[in-house]
Design a protein around this motif. Structure first.
Motif, short mmCIF file in Angstrom:
data_model
loop_
_atom_site.label_atom_id
_atom_site.label_comp_id
_atom_site.label_asym_id
_atom_site.label_seq_id
_atom_site.Cartn_x
_atom_site.Cartn_y
_atom_site.Cartn_z
N GLU A 108 0.83 -1.22 0.00
CA GLU A 108 0.00 0.00 0.00
C GLU A 108 0.86 1.25 0.00
N VAL A 109 1.93 1.24 0.77
CA VAL A 109 2.83 2.40 0.82
C VAL A 109 3.46 2.63 -0.54
N LYS A 111 2.29 1.78 -3.40
CA LYS A 111 1.26 2.19 -4.34
C LYS A 111 0.91 3.68 -4.15
N ASN A 112 0.98 4.16 -2.91
CA ASN A 112 0.56 5.53 -2.61
C ASN A 112 1.70 6.55 -2.65
N THR A 113 2.91 6.10 -2.89
CA THR A 113 4.01 7.06 -2.95
C THR A 113 4.27 7.42 -4.39
N TRP A 117 5.37 13.18 -2.91
CA TRP A 117 4.24 12.84 -2.05
C TRP A 117 4.46 13.31 -0.62
N ALA A 123 -1.67 13.80 -0.44
CA ALA A 123 -1.12 12.47 -0.70
C ALA A 123 -0.83 11.75 0.62
N ARG A 124 -0.33 12.47 1.59
CA ARG A 124 -0.06 11.87 2.90
C ARG A 124 -1.37 11.46 3.58
N GLN A 126 -4.13 10.64 2.05
CA GLN A 126 -4.62 9.48 1.32
C GLN A 126 -3.93 8.20 1.81
N MET A 127 -2.63 8.30 2.07
CA MET A 127 -1.88 7.15 2.58
C MET A 127 -2.38 6.77 3.97
N ALA A 130 -5.59 4.89 3.66
CA ALA A 130 -5.37 3.53 3.13
C ALA A 130 -4.80 2.62 4.22
#
Length: 164
Positions: A108-109, A111-113, A117, A123-124, A126-127, A130
């Protein structure tokens, strides 16, 4: 009731007499059974292993535990109580499930970076969402989720900084 001369008591026995609620029989019984012996009392009233068992039973029964109340009741620090509860939750989840959770978190990390970010608050956020969703999905205890989310995001930031 035993007849004792309270005014002539040794200061130590006088203090014990007061603690016992001015019970002469209890004081004489204590004197007969314990006089001449040195007594070292434990710092805590409750045995740590028994407290762990009690807390574990409550966690297993899905009872809510107020860390402040438990700390006050058992006479141990909030940090110690929190560590015990967290350990029980982790045992309850099982090691394999924790490994699966860790693998999913890494996925997940990654995918979200994206680019920059770390600097983008959206973006942070959103992480964080998640990670929170994953923790909930794996049954991670809500009491410790905020700390886990912070740890994951901090580790992700460190990973990103080392890649730069």
């Amino acid at each position: 009731m035993a007849d004792i001369d309270i005014d002539a008591l040794h200061p130590t026995y006088s203090e014990i007499y007061n603690v016992l609620g001015k019970d002469s029989d209890a004081l004489l019984n204590l004197f007969k059974n314990m006089s001449g012996q040195q007594i070292n009392l434990p710092v805590h009233l409750y045995d740590p292993d028994m407290v762990k068992e009690k807390l574990a039973a409550r966690v297993q029964n899905n009872e809510s535990i107020d860390i402040n109340v438990a700390s006050e009741h058992y006479g141990y620090s909030r940090r110690w109580i929190r560590t015990v509860i967290k350990g029980v939750h982790e045992e309850k989840m099982g090691e394999e499930k924790l490994h699966q959770l860790a693998a999913k978190l890494v996925e997940e990390v990654r995918k979200n970076t994206g680019t920059d970010w770390i600097r983008r608050e959206s973006a942070r956020a959103q992480m964080r969402v998640a990670v929170k969703r994953l923790l909930r999905q794996f049954g991670y205890p809500p009491d410790f989720a905020a700390e886990a989310i912070d740890t994951v995001v901090t580790q992700a930031e460190k990973m990103a900084m080392s890649e730069i």
